[in-house]
Each structure stands twice: as C-alpha cells, then as structure tokens.
Write a protein that holds these residues in place. Structure first.
Motif, short mmCIF file in Angstrom:
data_model
loop_
_atom_site.label_atom_id
_atom_site.label_comp_id
_atom_site.label_asym_id
_atom_site.label_seq_id
_atom_site.Cartn_x
_atom_site.Cartn_y
_atom_site.Cartn_z
N ASP A 1 0.72 -1.33 -0.08
CA ASP A 1 -0.18 0.09 -0.21
C ASP A 1 0.72 1.28 0.04
N ILE A 2 1.12 1.70 -1.37
CA ILE A 2 1.93 2.91 -1.29
C ILE A 2 1.31 4.38 -1.16
N TYR A 3 0.01 4.39 -1.21
CA TYR A 3 -0.58 5.54 -1.25
C TYR A 3 -0.96 6.00 0.33
N ARG A 4 -1.61 5.17 1.08
CA ARG A 4 -2.27 5.78 2.49
C ARG A 4 -0.89 6.22 3.38
N PRO A 5 -0.95 7.37 3.76
CA PRO A 5 0.35 7.82 4.79
C PRO A 5 0.59 6.79 5.93
N ALA A 6 1.67 6.45 5.95
CA ALA A 6 2.16 5.73 7.19
C ALA A 6 1.78 4.22 7.09
N ALA A 7 0.99 3.73 5.83
CA ALA A 7 0.74 2.51 5.78
C ALA A 7 1.83 1.44 5.95
N ILE A 8 2.95 1.75 5.27
CA ILE A 8 4.05 1.09 5.15
C ILE A 8 4.64 0.87 6.68
N GLN A 9 4.93 2.09 7.44
CA GLN A 9 5.14 2.14 8.81
C GLN A 9 4.34 1.34 9.51
N GLN A 10 3.05 1.26 9.53
CA GLN A 10 2.27 0.84 10.22
C GLN A 10 2.42 -0.96 10.07
N LEU A 11 2.61 -1.40 8.78
CA LEU A 11 2.77 -2.76 8.77
C LEU A 11 4.23 -3.30 9.32
N GLU A 12 5.25 -2.36 9.14
CA GLU A 12 6.56 -2.73 9.84
C GLU A 12 6.47 -2.74 11.03
N THR A 13 5.77 -1.65 11.88
CA THR A 13 5.59 -1.80 13.33
C THR A 13 4.92 -3.22 13.66
N ILE A 14 3.81 -3.39 13.17
CA ILE A 14 3.25 -4.71 13.23
C ILE A 14 4.14 -5.90 13.14
N GLY A 15 4.85 -5.98 11.94
CA GLY A 15 6.17 -7.14 12.18
C GLY A 15 7.13 -6.99 13.08
N LYS A 16 7.58 -6.03 13.67
CA LYS A 16 8.14 -5.73 14.99
C LYS A 16 7.50 -6.36 16.06
N GLN A 17 6.42 -6.27 16.33
CA GLN A 17 5.52 -6.48 17.41
C GLN A 17 5.46 -8.12 17.49
N LEU A 18 5.29 -8.65 16.19
CA LEU A 18 5.18 -10.07 15.88
C LEU A 18 6.39 -10.84 15.78
#
Length: 449
Positions: free
Chosen positions: A139-156
């Motif tokens: 998802d390259i359009y929604r602001p912070a979408a990439i960062q959100q997924l990366e944060t989830i990845g770190k949590q998991l």
C-alpha cells in the motif's frame, strides 16, 4: 458483542415454542413472523431474509417436525441448520499452493482494518499452523501504511518486505515472492492499497497485482460495523477480482451482524475469518455451525476449548491440579488463574460460549466488568507474602491496611476473602466427588447466586 440484539430476539421467540408438546402451522407462522423481524432489524439483506424464512417454514411444517415427539425442539433444530447453511455450512479453510509459498492478497476499503488484519492472519498462521509468513507492504498511497505494517511486524517478530512508496505495487509483490522463495517463507501475505470507496483506479491496480502474482487466495477485509454496505462492497470486489474469502473485522463490537448473515448468500463467497478484538491474536477461523449455536444460545464449547488450549500453560495447569488436590491453593495461584483466563478474551464472551449459561439463574443480564477484576487484583497485590499464603491471619487491622493500599473498601476485602474461602470449599467438593466420596452432590460458584 455482535448478534446480541438478534440473539436475544431469536432466543426469546424460540423459547416460546421449545417445550411445546404439540406445534401447529399457526404456531410456526407466528414464530416466522418474529424471526423475520429479528433478521431485518439485524440489517440482514431482505432477499436473504425472504429466502431463509421460506426454507425454514417449508421444513418446519413438514411431517417429520409437526408429528415428532418433540416438535418444538425440532423447529429449533431446523432454524439452527438453516442459520448454519446461511453462513456457509462448513468452515472454509485456506487454499494451500502445491509449491510454496502460498500467496494471499488482502484487499478492501480504507478503514476496514486491512493492515492490522494482515498482521493478525500472519500471527494466526504461525501460532495455529506453525507457518513462516512474509508480510508485504504494497500500500504505497495511504500515509504511514508501510510504517504501520513494519511496526506490526516488529511486534510479532516477523519479516516485512518493503520497497518504499516509489515502486509500483506490482513490482513490490513480484519481488516479495522471490524473496520468500529465497528465505523459505511458506506464506506471502500482501497488504494492498485501499480507497475510501470503490473506484476504477483501485480495481485496475488490484487486477494487475492479481495477474502478476496469481494469488492462491484473495481475502476481502470488510468492516462488520458497516452493515448492509459491507454486502455491497463485497459484491463490487467480488465482481472485479473473484474474491475467494471474506474476513469480517469488528465482529466483537456493537454490530447487528447482518453483514455476516448476508455476505455468503449474496456473493457466494465464504467467510473465512472473524476479527474479535484489537489485539494481534484476536482473529478466529469462522465456523458457521459454532456461530449459529452462539446466536441461538446453544454455546460454543469447541471454540472455548481451543482458546484454553492456546493460552493456558500446561505445566501451570498440572501444578494447579496438584494444589487443588492437596488444598494448598493460594492467592498467588488465584492471580495466575486470573491472568490466564483474561488472556483468553473478554469474560462476557467466554460466558456466552458455555451452553445454557445465558439461561442460568442470575446470569442473563450479568455484566462482567474488567474494573472489578482489576479491583480484585489490587486487593491481592496489597497483601503481604504471608497473607497470600495464609489468608486466615488477615484480621481487622490488616483488612483496613489492605483496603487502603488497594484503593478499595474493607467491605471489598471482606467479600473477596469470603469468596476465596467458598472457592476452596468448592475445590474440596470437586476433589471428593472425583474420589467418589460425595457422589451426586453439586456445588455453586461463589459468584453464581
């Protein structure tokens, strides 16, 4: 909880007919009128309601029902079976690729919880099936979408593949699959872009990604809170992409449940998962039969057992059993049990899964307040080590000190001490019953008056 209004209406309607020794066509007709209203109020698609009522009525006035020994119960059985079929009949499992990785495309509108659900699904696959997923930020359009997924990845503690927001989603998806092959990931879960509403540009891009990676599954993430609109969204995505499964989010919220009952029938697309909370482990495989049972107040023991198996520490459970047998159960053990039960989910939802609990005396309108549990924890944590091991030493002055330290009242402390003693007595009864000393003698939980 989802379906709460529908469940209350249906259970109330079916209760009238449950114990009848004789049921007439007029009884069935009256009941169907109530069921129709209940479904429409739950925001179920009117065409779906019409077809559902027709099928139930045809079966309910048949010879095998009206002339049976328990016609009331037979009618309820028919409603349960038709409700189950309405939601898909059997559980629909994830398709697995012949050669790994299995590719899953996550699609849906903005705000449905797609990115979070991508993380939840990866967590589910790892915990339940011992898989090794790769999350893909496409998802390259929604602001912070990439960062959100990366944060989830770190949590998991899971890998997230990203090429930033200047590379096309098609290229990101293709390179992610190559990366998964190199790293031996057996699942690739692609978080695609959403829009505030369905539009041509969105669908064209999703079709290009689909054509490039040929996913094994396309999961549409739908917000159950949107009601009938969720069905319209599902139709649009299904017509354009050929969706293979639906994930309903926020099914634990104040939703009327109409989407869950309509989507399968309208789109012929199975509901594969249901989001039951905000935490990353709050995703359940969708079982039509179990959900139908919960709606009709029949409980859901299998899901309850699965929750227990996935959250309860087996070694601690054995240790607890030993302490129950030897009557050495302490307040520290009680705290451990509270933590393990809370990790299974909201207590009111757990109670809903126990058959007949909604009809048990005093349980109909019970409000399980997490603040009350917090109060109990605060009281126990304000005790000294000796007091936790030997509650009998807690005299009047100690009770005042514990109340002051926990921000509660002396009455609260007294109530907990009394309940703890009653619980120990109950455990003694259970142990004696297992030994065969008190056969047939029942017991009550301290909170079930």
């Amino acid at each position: 909880m989802a379906f709460e209004g529908l469940a209350d209406r249906l259970q109330g309607t079916l209760q009238k007919i449950r114990g009848k020794g004789k049921v007439s066509e007029a009884d069935v007709k009256e009941m169907m009128r109530e069921v129709r209203l209940a479904l429409l109020e739950a925001d179920v698609n009117f065409k779906v309601v019409k077809e559902f009522i027709k099928r139930v009525k045809e079966r309910a006035v048949g010879q095998e029902v009206l002339q049976s020994l328990t016609p009331g119960q037979q009618v309820i059985k028919v409603v349960h079976e038709e409700l189950k079929d309405l939601m898909g009949g059997e559980q629909s499992k994830i398709a697995v690729a012949n050669r790994p990785p299995t590719v899953i495309m996550m699609v849906g509108l903005q705000g449905a919880g797609k990115t979070t659900t991508t993380g939840k699904l990866a967590n589910h696959l790892r915990k339940k099936h011992n898989r090794k997923p790769l999350l893909v930020a496409a998802d390259i359009y929604r602001p912070a979408a990439i960062q959100q997924l990366e944060t989830i990845g770190k949590q998991l503690s899971m890998p997230v593949f990203s090429l930033g927001d200047q590379v096309s989603p098609v290229e990101i998806a293709k390179q992610a699959i190559q990366k998964a092959k190199e790293e031996h990931n057996d699942y690739v879960i692609i978080d695609t872009a959403g829009r505030l509403h369905v539009d041509e540009a969105l669908m064209n891009e999703l079709e290009e990604v689909k054509e490039a990676v040929k996913p094994d599954e396309i999961f549409l993430v739908v917000d159950a809170m949107t009601g009938q609109d969720a069905v319209n969204v599902a139709e649009s995505f299904n017509n354009a992409l050929g969706v293979s499964g639906v994930v309903l989010t926020k099914l634990d919220g104040d939703t009327r449940g109409g989407a869950a009952l309509s989507i399968r029938s309208v789109t012929d697309t199975p509901i594969k998962f249901a989001g039951m909370g905000e935490k990353l482990d709050a995703l359940e495989a969708f079982h039509p039969e179990r959900m139908a049972s919960r709606i009709l107040g029949m409980g859901d023991v299998l899901t309850l057992i699965e929750k227990a198996q996935s959250t309860v520490d087996e070694e601690k459970a054995k240790e607890l059993e030993k302490k129950m047998r030897t009557m050495s159960f302490t307040f520290d053990d009680f705290l451990d049990q509270l933590d393990q039960v809370r990790s299974m989910g909201p207590l009111d939802e757990l109670l809903d899964m126990i058959p007949g609990m909604n009809k048990a005396k005093g349980m109909k309108n019970i409000n399980v307040d997490d603040k009350q549990i917090g109060k109990v924890e605060a009281i126990i944590r304000s005790m000294t080590k000796d007091e936790k091991l030997h509650p009998e030493v807690i005299n009047a002055s100690r009770r005042k000190r514990i109340a002051l330290g926990s921000g509660t009242t002396v009455q609260d402390v007294n109530r907990l001490l009394k309940q703890f003693e009653e619980m120990k007595k109950m455990m003694k009864q259970m142990t004696n019953m297992q030994k065969g000393k008190k056969k047939g003698k029942g017991f009550n939980f301290p909170f079930m008056q």
